[in-house]
Design a protein around this motif. Structure first.
Motif, mmCIF file in Angstrom:
data_model
loop_
_atom_site.group_PDB
_atom_site.id
_atom_site.type_symbol
_atom_site.label_atom_id
_atom_site.label_comp_id
_atom_site.label_asym_id
_atom_site.label_seq_id
_atom_site.Cartn_x
_atom_site.Cartn_y
_atom_site.Cartn_z
ATOM 1 N N HIS A 1 0.819 -1.272 -0.061
ATOM 2 C CA HIS A 1 0.038 0.165 -0.020
ATOM 3 C C HIS A 1 0.778 1.045 0.193
ATOM 4 O O HIS A 1 1.950 1.364 0.658
ATOM 5 N N ILE A 2 0.526 2.364 -0.579
ATOM 6 C CA ILE A 2 1.200 3.506 -0.849
ATOM 7 C C ILE A 2 0.217 4.732 -0.787
ATOM 8 O O ILE A 2 -0.474 4.515 -1.681
ATOM 9 N N GLU A 3 0.540 5.659 -0.100
ATOM 10 C CA GLU A 3 -0.320 7.238 -0.303
ATOM 11 C C GLU A 3 0.469 8.203 -0.154
ATOM 12 O O GLU A 3 1.662 7.985 0.335
ATOM 13 N N MET A 4 -0.030 9.181 -0.670
ATOM 14 C CA MET A 4 0.817 10.578 -0.472
ATOM 15 C C MET A 4 -0.381 11.439 -0.307
ATOM 16 O O MET A 4 -1.279 11.822 -1.024
ATOM 17 N N ASP A 5 0.032 12.407 0.843
ATOM 18 C CA ASP A 5 -0.764 13.298 1.231
ATOM 19 C C ASP A 5 -2.093 12.859 1.503
ATOM 20 O O ASP A 5 -3.179 13.441 1.377
ATOM 21 N N GLY A 6 -2.213 11.588 2.103
ATOM 22 C CA GLY A 6 -3.558 10.967 2.477
ATOM 23 C C GLY A 6 -4.355 10.429 1.295
ATOM 24 O O GLY A 6 -5.449 9.773 1.599
ATOM 25 N N VAL A 7 -3.767 10.523 0.045
ATOM 26 C CA VAL A 7 -4.392 9.936 -1.116
ATOM 27 C C VAL A 7 -3.728 8.543 -1.551
ATOM 28 O O VAL A 7 -2.343 8.747 -1.827
#
Length: 299
Positions: free
Chosen positions: A270-276
């Motif tokens: 799983h990967i997210e950036m700035d909550g997205v």
């Protein structure tokens, strides 16, 4: 081994031709050259369980299982992985031989067994005292290359083990024994065939620090800068349950936290950036001058 490294260089130039120059003819030529080098290396330089170091002027193999001295060299094995010149099966086979024949308490040996008499058909390294310089010492540049190769095939535990052994105050070779300041890399330690095994002769005078920095930040912590995007691909020791890196690149600052709840070495769950949530581990550049927070979960 420099022919193997040439394959890597050709692939790098191919990327430049495609992404920057947008020269299809040049890209095709470079791709063809890389394919030729790849075929020749795999056809003539594979020794059965590892890659040869090369051939002397008479065409006699160097770094072969048939030799009593200089049987296996490190750089051809690590760079075969780095350059992606061979099959996954051969990558695993050759790195297994690195583990079994070249790893020691102070890092990874340039070759083994060390040469004990000069061989003019090979060159000056055979005239060095055993266990010094290229003649069977743990050369720290070579250990950095091994860290990169380990990460590329998902061996985070081995990468960290190698990193630990070249650190200037490792428990198996503390500064009191090696003579290396505990805050500075050395370019090499004397090898196990030397009477002063583990001694560091040249602290500070080394490019090791730069290579270790790249090995850790780019391959272990997994921040890869590309032409159009960053790629996040960590490979860490299984006992690290969480780690982080802050990297400034192209106007932006990226704060990356790597979570490893299942104690694996690689593989992104799983990967997210700035909550997205991100659909890929490749993240396009925004170049908005902002700070971005990336959370990577391995699994």
């Amino acid at each position: 081994w420099t022919t193997i490294a040439l394959h890597y260089a050709l692939l790098q130039m191919l990327e430049i031709a495609e992404h920057l120059l947008q020269d299809e003819a040049l890209a095709e030529e470079l791709g063809s050259m890389a394919a030729t080098v790849k075929k020749v290396v795999n056809d003539v330089a594979w020794d059965g369980e590892w890659f040869l170091e090369g051939f002397n002027d008479d065409g006699i193999p160097v770094g072969t299982h048939k030799e009593a001295e200089g049987r296996i060299y490190l750089n051809p094995q690590t760079w075969a992985v780095i350059s992606r010149i061979t099959t996954p099966e051969r990558e695993q086979m050759s790195m297994k031989q690195v583990d079994e024949q070249l790893c020691c308490d102070y890092g990874t040996l340039t070759l083994t067994p060390a040469y004990t008499k000069a061989n003019p058909d090979i060159g000056r390294l055979t005239a060095f005292v055993p266990g010094i310089w290229e003649n069977g010492c743990p050369y720290c540049h070579g250990s950095a290359f091994k860290i990169v190769a380990d990460c590329l095939i998902g061996r985070g535990d081995q990468a960290y083990d190698t990193l630990s052994r070249v650190m200037p105050d490792h428990e198996s070779n503390p500064s009191e024994h090696s003579g290396c300041e505990p805050y500075a890399f050395t370019n090499m330690y004397l090898g196990p065939q030397n009477p002063r095994a583990g001694f560091a002769m040249f602290g500070w005078i080394s490019g090791t620090a730069g290579w270790i920095f790249r090995a850790v930040t780019q391959w272990m912590l997994g921040f890869h800068a590309g032409y159009d995007a960053i790629t996040i691909q960590p490979c860490i020791p299984s006992q690290w349950l969480e780690c982080s890196i802050t990297r400034r690149f192209r106007k932006n600052t990226y704060h990356i936290t790597i979570q490893n709840p299942n104690g694996v070495q690689s593989g992104i769950q799983h990967i997210e950036m700035d909550g997205v949530v991100q659909n890929s581990n490749q993240i396009s550049y925004a170049e908005d001058g902002a700070e971005h927070h990336i959370v990577v979960t391995l699994g």
